[in-house]
Design a protein around this motif. Structure first.
Motif, PDB file in Angstrom:
ATOM      1  N   LEU A   1      36.334  46.119  43.405  1.00 32.68           N
ATOM      2  CA  LEU A   1      37.059  45.548  42.269  1.00 32.68           C
ATOM      3  C   LEU A   1      38.562  45.681  42.473  1.00 32.68           C
ATOM      4  N   GLN A   2      39.005  46.821  42.991  1.00 35.22           N
ATOM      5  CA  GLN A   2      40.433  47.002  43.267  1.00 35.22           C
ATOM      6  C   GLN A   2      40.925  45.956  44.267  1.00 35.22           C
ATOM      7  N   SER A   3      40.148  45.687  45.280  1.00 32.22           N
ATOM      8  CA  SER A   3      40.505  44.682  46.280  1.00 32.22           C
ATOM      9  C   SER A   3      40.605  43.293  45.649  1.00 32.22           C
ATOM     10  N   LEU A   4      39.678  42.961  44.772  1.00 29.77           N
ATOM     11  CA  LEU A   4      39.725  41.658  44.098  1.00 29.77           C
ATOM     12  C   LEU A   4      40.944  41.551  43.184  1.00 29.77           C
ATOM     13  N   LEU A   5      41.253  42.632  42.475  1.00 26.49           N
ATOM     14  CA  LEU A   5      42.443  42.628  41.619  1.00 26.49           C
ATOM     15  C   LEU A   5      43.705  42.440  42.460  1.00 26.49           C
ATOM     16  N   ARG A   6      43.740  43.102  43.606  1.00 23.52           N
ATOM     17  CA  ARG A   6      44.872  42.949  44.524  1.00 23.52           C
ATOM     18  C   ARG A   6      45.021  41.496  44.959  1.00 23.52           C
ATOM     19  N   GLN A   7      43.922  40.881  45.317  1.00 18.63           N
ATOM     20  CA  GLN A   7      43.956  39.490  45.774  1.00 18.63           C
ATOM     21  C   GLN A   7      44.391  38.542  44.654  1.00 18.63           C
ATOM     22  N   ILE A   8      43.902  38.773  43.454  1.00 18.91           N
ATOM     23  CA  ILE A   8      44.304  37.937  42.320  1.00 18.91           C
ATOM     24  C   ILE A   8      45.807  38.085  42.079  1.00 18.91           C
ATOM     25  N   LEU A   9      46.279  39.329  42.052  1.00 20.18           N
ATOM     26  CA  LEU A   9      47.707  39.572  41.848  1.00 20.18           C
ATOM     27  C   LEU A   9      48.551  38.910  42.931  1.00 20.18           C
ATOM     28  N   LEU A  10      48.141  39.062  44.167  1.00 20.53           N
ATOM     29  CA  LEU A  10      48.870  38.463  45.285  1.00 20.53           C
ATOM     30  C   LEU A  10      48.996  36.957  45.112  1.00 20.53           C
ATOM     31  N   HIS A  11      47.901  36.315  44.769  1.00 20.03           N
ATOM     32  CA  HIS A  11      47.914  34.858  44.632  1.00 20.03           C
ATOM     33  C   HIS A  11      48.659  34.405  43.372  1.00 20.03           C
ATOM     34  N   LEU A  12      48.606  35.201  42.307  1.00 17.46           N
ATOM     35  CA  LEU A  12      49.411  34.886  41.121  1.00 17.46           C
ATOM     36  C   LEU A  12      50.897  34.951  41.466  1.00 17.46           C
ATOM     37  N   LEU A  13      51.288  35.962  42.236  1.00 17.08           N
ATOM     38  CA  LEU A  13      52.691  36.080  42.648  1.00 17.08           C
ATOM     39  C   LEU A  13      53.113  34.905  43.515  1.00 17.08           C
TER      40      LEU A  13
END
Length: 154
Positions: free
Chosen positions: A49-61
């Motif tokens: 889940l942490q990895s998915l949150l990281r990926q979502i944040l990265l792509h939002l940025l």
């Protein structure tokens, strides 16, 4: 014997342990390693889940800050996919929702670093904010997408 199998042939060990559990041979179980593996399974759920949150944040940025025009649809598609995966994990393991704020806090600096490196790699003059501009609710909201970078709207 089973503790030794754990070290030398993990797959065989899992088969032995499941057979012993089903047969209710409690005294023959490798309880220490079983407990360790159960803890690891829980840890892996949190890391995923942490990895998915990281990926979502990265792509939002990237979507919000990058002046690049071409990859925007791809970033949006990836945000949708990562959100779906995160929601699937949370639905399958509801207790993950309680860990989400902690995992979100750990994911932010990772996403920030990755975004900054990505922008530098493509020679984009973008400064990623030090403080996360998104709430966890926005990150997981399937309908939330940030405003585009003014440079990308030209």
């Amino acid at each position: 014997m089973t503790a030794q199998t754990y070290e030398t042939d993990f797959l065989n060990w899992t088969q032995e342990q499941s057979a012993l559990l089903r047969a209710r041979h409690w005294d023959a179980l490798d309880l220490e390693h079983i407990a360790e593996e159960i803890e690891d399974m829980g840890r892996e759920q949190k890391l995923a889940l942490q990895s998915l949150l990281r990926q979502i944040l990265l792509h939002l940025l990237k979507l919000a800050l990058s002046p690049a025009c071409a990859p925007r649809a791809k970033w949006t598609e990836e945000i949708i996919e990562f959100r779906d995966q995160a929601q699937t994990r949370i639905d399958a393991t509801p207790s993950l929702k309680h860990h989400a704020p902690e995992l979100f806090a750990k994911a932010w600096p990772q996403a920030r670093r990755a975004a900054q490196k990505s922008f530098e790699l493509y020679h984009e003059q973008v400064q990623v904010p030090a403080v996360c501009p998104y709430s966890i609710d926005q990150v997981l909201d399937p309908d939330y997408f940030p405003e585009s970078s003014p440079a990308s709207d030209q």
